[in-house]
Design a protein around this motif. Structure first.
Motif, PDB file in Angstrom:
ATOM      1  N   LYS A 190       0.611  -1.221   0.188  1.00  0.00           N
ATOM      2  CA  LYS A 190      -0.225  -0.036   0.011  1.00  0.00           C
ATOM      3  C   LYS A 190       1.008   1.240   0.141  1.00  0.00           C
ATOM      4  O   LYS A 190       0.332   2.205  -0.355  1.00  0.00           O
ATOM      5  CB  LYS A 190      -0.979  -0.067   1.199  1.00  0.00           C
ATOM      6  N   THR A 191       2.335   1.200   0.230  1.00  0.00           N
ATOM      7  CA  THR A 191       3.013   2.248   0.430  1.00  0.00           C
ATOM      8  C   THR A 191       3.995   2.413  -1.008  1.00  0.00           C
ATOM      9  O   THR A 191       4.569   3.370  -1.028  1.00  0.00           O
ATOM     10  CB  THR A 191       3.987   2.087   1.385  1.00  0.00           C
ATOM     11  N   THR A 192       3.669   1.637  -2.160  1.00  0.00           N
ATOM     12  CA  THR A 192       4.420   1.920  -3.213  1.00  0.00           C
ATOM     13  C   THR A 192       3.153   2.492  -4.217  1.00  0.00           C
ATOM     14  O   THR A 192       2.258   2.115  -4.652  1.00  0.00           O
ATOM     15  CB  THR A 192       5.166   0.614  -3.717  1.00  0.00           C
ATOM     16  N   ASP A 193       3.760   3.059  -5.201  1.00  0.00           N
ATOM     17  CA  ASP A 193       3.067   3.640  -6.464  1.00  0.00           C
ATOM     18  C   ASP A 193       3.652   2.668  -7.675  1.00  0.00           C
ATOM     19  O   ASP A 193       3.233   3.343  -8.741  1.00  0.00           O
ATOM     20  CB  ASP A 193       3.160   5.075  -6.646  1.00  0.00           C
ATOM     21  N   LYS A 194       4.308   1.848  -7.453  1.00  0.00           N
ATOM     22  CA  LYS A 194       4.784   1.011  -8.743  1.00  0.00           C
ATOM     23  C   LYS A 194       3.745  -0.127  -8.920  1.00  0.00           C
ATOM     24  O   LYS A 194       3.843  -1.090  -8.369  1.00  0.00           O
ATOM     25  CB  LYS A 194       6.089   0.457  -8.450  1.00  0.00           C
ATOM     26  N   ASP A 195       3.028   0.339 -10.051  1.00  0.00           N
ATOM     27  CA  ASP A 195       1.745  -0.408 -10.664  1.00  0.00           C
ATOM     28  C   ASP A 195       2.329  -2.022 -10.927  1.00  0.00           C
ATOM     29  O   ASP A 195       1.666  -2.975 -10.625  1.00  0.00           O
ATOM     30  CB  ASP A 195       1.154   0.009 -11.727  1.00  0.00           C
TER      31      ASP A 195
END
Length: 271
Positions: A190-195
């Motif tokens: 939930k803390t990463t934006d790497k799809d």
């Protein structure tokens, strides 16, 4: 009767309290007091399967006289049942406090485990060093990537890559947020934006294998991260002002957990 056979008999009872019953048995068998016990490994990290084993780590104290003897008390206990469904690893309180004072990652992860069997609120997060933890997770990814990197994934590779993803996410969490990371991989996602990373991780959590194309992308993510000079700079900039390594704090913790088992009249002369 062998020790493993005795543990097997407890396991055969198939009680919901199997782990607690084994811990109680260990207290009686070794004449110890278990102060803290948690789940570690995949069941704590959020990528266990129905047939995953139980990895229980615990901290114990021995009778007081063993700490004032010339011989060292038993520093660790390592045992399991014959099927290896239940693995137990225990640390003597003195050894645990030494590791705690050095911000040992194993102790940190024990302190953050979401599954606790015995909890005495033994640890404070601000006594751990963020910088040491960040370097540990990056080092863990580096060594595992070097050892387990593959281009074509098999089922045996799936868990190795989940451990690598978790280490990657934890190192990034500390470097970017300057905060202590959770141990559960689903919380970390939930803390990463790497799809792509989120997609790949969810596939692995669902026991699916990644294609060679997906493996190429994931391996590239790890390679860039491990070669990132900006990340190294971020790690050096992490403040350890909150990290308190005063010897007195850890000595006081040790005294408290060793002495609390005994009436004050028995220990007054030692204080």
């Amino acid at each position: 009767m062998q020790l493993i056979e005795k543990i097997d008999k407890i396991v055969e009872q198939s009680s919901p309290l199997t782990i607690h019953n084994i811990l109680k048995f260990l207290e009686e068998h070794y004449n110890i007091k278990i102060l803290y016990a948690v789940e570690s490994g995949s069941r704590a990290y959020g990528f266990n399967t129905p047939d995953s084993d139980y990895d229980i780590k615990f901290i114990y104290s021995k009778p007081l006289e063993q700490y004032i003897s010339l011989s060292e008390p038993l520093q660790s206990i390592d045992l399991f049942d014959s099927s290896r469904t239940y693995d137990f690893l225990g640390y003597d309180i003195k050894k645990a406090m030494k590791l705690y004072s050095k911000s040992d990652p194993t102790i940190y992860e024990m302190s953050q485990s979401p599954v606790k069997y015995v909890d005495t609120e033994m640890f404070q997060r601000d006594k751990f060093s963020l910088r040491k933890l960040c370097n540990h997770y990056r080092g863990m990814l580096h060594s595992n990537f070097k050892k387990y990197k593959v281009e074509k994934m098999t089922q045996s590779d799936r868990k190795h890559y989940l451990y690598m993803i978790r280490a990657y996410l934890q190192g990034n969490y500390i470097a970017n947020k300057g905060l202590f990371p959770p141990v559960d991989i689903r919380q970390l996602l939930k803390t990463t934006d790497k799809d792509k990373l989120i997609l790949f991780t969810n596939k692995l959590l669902n026991q699916e294998l990644l294609s060679m194309g997906e493996m190429s992308i994931l391996n590239a993510i790890f390679s860039v991260y491990l070669d990132d000079d900006v990340f190294r700079f971020k790690v050096r900039e992490i403040s350890d002002e909150e990290f308190r390594s005063e010897t007195n704090y850890f000595n006081d913790k040790l005294k408290y957990y060793v002495f609390e088992k005994y009436p004050a009249s028995d220990i007054r002369w030692l204080i």
